[in-house]
Motif scaffolding. Structure first.
Motif, PDB file in Angstrom:
ATOM      1  N   ILE A 239      -2.295   0.454  -4.506  1.00  0.00           N
ATOM      2  CA  ILE A 239      -1.787  -0.875  -4.163  1.00  0.00           C
ATOM      3  C   ILE A 239      -0.975  -1.396  -5.343  1.00  0.00           C
ATOM      4  O   ILE A 239      -1.478  -1.481  -6.473  1.00  0.00           O
TER       5      ILE A 239
ATOM      6  N   VAL B  96       0.868  -1.171   0.000  1.00  0.00           N
ATOM      7  CA  VAL B  96       0.000   0.000   0.000  1.00  0.00           C
ATOM      8  C   VAL B  96       0.907   1.224   0.000  1.00  0.00           C
ATOM      9  O   VAL B  96       1.689   1.426   0.938  1.00  0.00           O
TER      10      VAL B  96
ATOM     11  N   HIS C  49      -4.236   6.499  -1.773  1.00  0.00           N
ATOM     12  CA  HIS C  49      -3.365   5.326  -1.703  1.00  0.00           C
ATOM     13  C   HIS C  49      -3.466   4.541  -3.002  1.00  0.00           C
ATOM     14  O   HIS C  49      -4.484   4.583  -3.697  1.00  0.00           O
TER      15      HIS C  49
END
Length: 436
Positions: A399, A343, A397
């Protein structure tokens, strides 16, 4: 049909509603008007919540989780439909939920044990009393800090509120100037902070021994006092301020013996604290002498780490959370993770604005290049962005996946470098010896 009551939430924690519905539960969501972590996180944009409410049978607002209103509400709900589980993913609600769960008789750590864990001074005192390895510490009030009281601990040390969240009003002090600057600025920082954040964070500060080493988390399930670990991470920190975490990289990259050492240490910690049930996010530093506890978050992993875990394993961690609180025996470990993800926190290094010529379509091309399918960073040209000083107020964020934890983390840093150019704004980046 089991009745599950959720109290407050993180943004990711809203996914628990759908998980509860899949498990065939009657779902109630209690959302307080004061001191709500969810309200802080959505910054007043309630549209971010509405789509999740389709999985909720009852959505109830209360003024506060303190006092009689919350207690009386739960008593009425329990009288109408027995409450089988009372759950929160929000740091702001866990103490009140522990108190009420104890009165209702639902599965939750006792109020006393939970307070021993989340009030950092009580945590350190308990570990010291039980001879569990833990940094040396002392406590100073904000008034003492402002008045120039000199800590007895030698530099370097870490300063953080005895009860807080998201790294708010915390600092690593390597030099006397670092500490003097923190003490000089803390009153102004608290005065100008969001009133809800200010109310949630204590005015007492833990001064604790600085431990150098790699930062990790253990994501643990505790059943009948026995700790099992379903994931570990290594967490890389901002290259300009090590208090700021930039990644949660899963798995940790530690070998089996190091992971077993962490598990045994966490078991020692939980036994000393008398924490006997729940999902916990446990942060640790690891140096040549072994693991050292940083803090215990008495709720499951935060940010978008639950989504990453589900993408890596196919298992919904919110289902684990609900089943645990409903009394099911959970058998799971971290051997299910056979690839790696990280992350990546997207946040501005110095604040300012997004470039006037930025176009959202440019972001999609970059995401395609890095094979990123999950990203919450949505900005518009000319948008003001804050300096990254804590977990509240980030841009978003992403991933990122790769073959091993360090490859995933390196890939994340390259993505940030290119995204900085697209934004026309310098983003915070991270480093670490493992990244070369």
């Amino acid at each position: 049909m089991k009745h599950v009551v959720f109290v407050d939430s993180t943004v990711s924690g809203l996914l628990a509603f759908e998980a509860a519905k899949r498990l065939g539960c009657h779902v109630t969501f209690v959302h307080q008007r004061d001191r709500s972590f969810l309200t802080i996180s959505i910054e007043g944009d309630f549209s971010r919540v509405e789509s999740y409410l389709q999985y909720v049978d009852e959505y109830i607002r209360v003024d506060s989780l303190e006092g009689e209103e919350f207690h009386d509400l739960l008593a009425r709900l329990n009288a109408m439909r027995k409450i089988d589980a009372l759950i929160s993913t929000s740091e702001a609600a866990i103490v009140a939920v522990a108190r009420e769960a104890e009165l209702l008789g639902t599965r939750y750590p006792s109020h006393e044990s939970l307070c021993r864990a989340v009030y950092k001074n009580r945590l350190r005192e308990t570990l010291r009393t039980n001879n569990v390895r833990s940094p040396d510490f002392q406590v100073l009030t904000q008034c003492q800090l402002v008045q120039g009281v000199v800590p007895r601990l030698a530099l370097p040390f870490v300063v953080k509120p005895t009860r807080g969240f998201s790294k708010q009003f915390s600092a690593v002090c390597l030099t006397q100037q670092d500490f003097d600057t923190f003490a000089e600025n803390i009153r102004q920082a608290r005065t100008h902070s969001d009133p809800v954040i200010n109310a949630l964070v204590s005015n007492e500060y833990l001064i604790e021994q600085y431990i150098s080493g790699t930062l990790h988390s253990a994501e643990v399930i505790v059943q009948e006092g026995v700790v099992s670990c379903y994931a570990t991470t290594i967490r890389f920190r901002a290259d300009y301020n090590e208090i700021l975490e930039m990644t949660a990289t899963m798995p940790s990259g530690l070998d089996k013996s190091a992971c077993e050492e962490i598990k045994a240490y966490v078991q020692q910690v939980f036994t000393a604290l008398k924490l006997d049930t729940g999902l916990y996010h446990v942060e640790l530093l690891r140096d040549e002498s072994g693991p050292w506890l940083v803090e215990i978050n008495a709720r499951m992993m935060g940010s978008v780490a639950p989504q990453m875990y589900r993408m890596l394993t196919g298992i919904d961690p919110f289902e684990i959370l609900i089943r645990l609180h409903l009394g099911e025996v959970i058998k799971i470990d971290d051997s299910l993770i056979d690839t790696a993800g990280t992350v990546v926190t997207i946040a501005s290094r110095r604040g300012g604005r997004i470039a006037d010529n930025y176009e959202p379509e440019m972001l999609q091309l970059l995401l395609n290049k890095y094979q990123i399918t999950f990203c919450t960073a949505h900005v518009v040209a000319g948008q003001q962005v804050s300096v990254y000083t804590g977990n509240i107020g980030t841009i978003g964020h992403a991933i990122v996946f790769d073959s091993c934890p360090y490859a995933a983390a390196k890939k994340g840093n390259r993505f940030l470098a290119e995204l900085s150019l697209l934004y026309g704004n310098e983003l915070a980046k991270y480093n670490g010896p493992e990244l070369g």
